[in-house]
Design an enzyme around this catalytic site. Structure first.
Site, PDB file in Angstrom:
ATOM      1  N   ARG A   1       3.482   3.921 -11.606  1.00  0.00           N
ATOM      2  CA  ARG A   1       2.978   4.091 -12.964  1.00  0.00           C
ATOM      3  C   ARG A   1       2.862   2.716 -13.612  1.00  0.00           C
ATOM      4  O   ARG A   1       3.638   1.793 -13.311  1.00  0.00           O
ATOM      5  CB  ARG A   1       3.911   4.991 -13.782  1.00  0.00           C
ATOM      6  CG  ARG A   1       3.786   6.470 -13.417  1.00  0.00           C
ATOM      7  CD  ARG A   1       2.430   7.013 -13.870  1.00  0.00           C
ATOM      8  NE  ARG A   1       2.275   8.438 -13.640  1.00  0.00           N
ATOM      9  CZ  ARG A   1       1.648   8.966 -12.591  1.00  0.00           C
ATOM     10  NH1 ARG A   1       1.170   8.177 -11.643  1.00  0.00           N
ATOM     11  NH2 ARG A   1       1.503  10.275 -12.470  1.00  0.00           N
TER      12      ARG A   1
ATOM     13  N   HIS B   1      -6.854   3.010 -11.207  1.00  0.00           N
ATOM     14  CA  HIS B   1      -6.036   4.229 -11.120  1.00  0.00           C
ATOM     15  C   HIS B   1      -6.768   5.316 -10.319  1.00  0.00           C
ATOM     16  O   HIS B   1      -6.929   6.460 -10.769  1.00  0.00           O
ATOM     17  CB  HIS B   1      -5.698   4.747 -12.517  1.00  0.00           C
ATOM     18  CG  HIS B   1      -4.472   5.626 -12.541  1.00  0.00           C
ATOM     19  ND1 HIS B   1      -3.638   5.706 -13.621  1.00  0.00           N
ATOM     20  CD2 HIS B   1      -3.948   6.473 -11.608  1.00  0.00           C
ATOM     21  CE1 HIS B   1      -2.659   6.565 -13.361  1.00  0.00           C
ATOM     22  NE2 HIS B   1      -2.826   7.040 -12.137  1.00  0.00           N
TER      23      HIS B   1
END
Length: 308
Positions: free
Chosen positions: A223, A271
């Site tokens: 993350r 991402h």
């Protein structure tokens, strides 16, 4: 009863088609069309609606449409409501593909050769076999174990670290803060696949990098908030780290002019390491609904005390 989807509407249309084929008796709605709110029993979302308990008083299961749940404020959700994250095969296989690509890119010096191509420089560098390279993975959940299983077939020396003790075939496993430095010291390519919790926020910082051997590299697919951007830039500037593949950042997207955009030692992707695949996601969701109705254990159930 009905099912409500609140995420990307394009993927939602695919979910609706799959639900119509696989569960035609379960009405399916895409936000903001909720149907009759008191009939909503199941909700899948990336960002949950506000005040769910009031809006949907008969909600029984809440699904994250992604593998993580750090975008949720768990304290704001009804405490008795089961929260489930995606653990479907599409997410796993996508991560295995990306992580393998990233490790091989760093192992075979791809950032260096991309830089040399831009400079018009023809220069070969020593090639080492995978058996001479040590890969360490932070996080031994479903994704971490699947990645290690694939890397094992390529002959890398493998290590893994988790908060609690795990055993993984062919992997030297470390557990707890006291064993983390030893794992890092024996790692040439470090991969972060940790969940984001208060304990792991900012874990990829200068102090952690100093435990790695000089010249090590980083694959960051956990993350964004795990990574201290300036610490990575400093480590690359001094040569302590030789390169990095970064798929997640905080914020996302990165602002214009951020040093990561043009850094010659960073491969940056937006991402995309893994994405939930509608076909396998719907299969997992429907299986969990069946399990819930039968009183069986649920797949991907979040432990709120741990935050994942």
């Amino acid at each position: 009863m009905s099912f409500l989807y609140k995420a990307d509407p394009v993927r939602g249309a695919e979910w609706a088609r799959l639900f119509a084929a696989k569960a035609p008796d379960l009405p399916f709605h895409i936000w903001p069309d909720t149907g009759k709110a008191d009939r909503v029993r199941y909700l899948a979302a990336w960002v949950p609606p506000r005040d769910m308990a009031r809006q949907f008083p008969n909600l029984e299961l809440f699904f994250s449409t992604g593998a993580g749940i750090d975008q949720f404020d768990l304290a704001a959700l009804p405490p008795e409501l089961p929260v489930l994250r995606m653990a479907e095969l599409g997410v796993v296989s996508g991560m295995v593909e990306y992580a393998t690509m990233a490790v091989l890119a760093l192992h075979r010096d791809l950032p260096t050769y991309i830089r040399q191509q831009r400079e018009g420089l023809w220069a070969a560098h020593r090639v080492y076999p995978a058996s001479k390279r040590r890969v360490g993975v932070l996080g031994l959940g479903v994704l971490g174990c699947a990645v290690l299983d694939q890397l094992r077939t390529l002959g890398f020396q493998l290590a893994g670290w988790s908060r609690t003790r795990r055993e993984v075939d062919g992997v030297a496993c470390y557990a707890g803060q006291e064993e983390l430095p030893a794992m890092l010291a024996s790692t040439d390519i470090l991969m972060c696949l940790l969940p984001l919790t208060q304990e792991t926020r900012g874990i990829l910082d200068g102090a952690l990098f100093q435990h790695l051997p000089r010249g090590a590299s980083l694959v960051h697919v956990g993350r964004g908030a795990h990574l201290d951007h300036q610490a990575l830039l400093d480590a690359l500037e001094t040569g302590w780290l030789s390169g990095a593949v970064v798929d997640v950042t905080d914020p996302e997207p990165l602002p214009a002019g951020h040093p990561f955009w043009a850094h010659p030692k960073i491969l940056l992707t937006p991402h995309i390491a893994s994405m939930t695949q509608p076909e396998t996601a719907v299969e997992q969701v429907l299986d969990n609904i069946r399990r819930h109705e039968a009183g069986e254990s649920l797949i991907g159930l979040v432990d709120r005390s741990r935050g994942y």
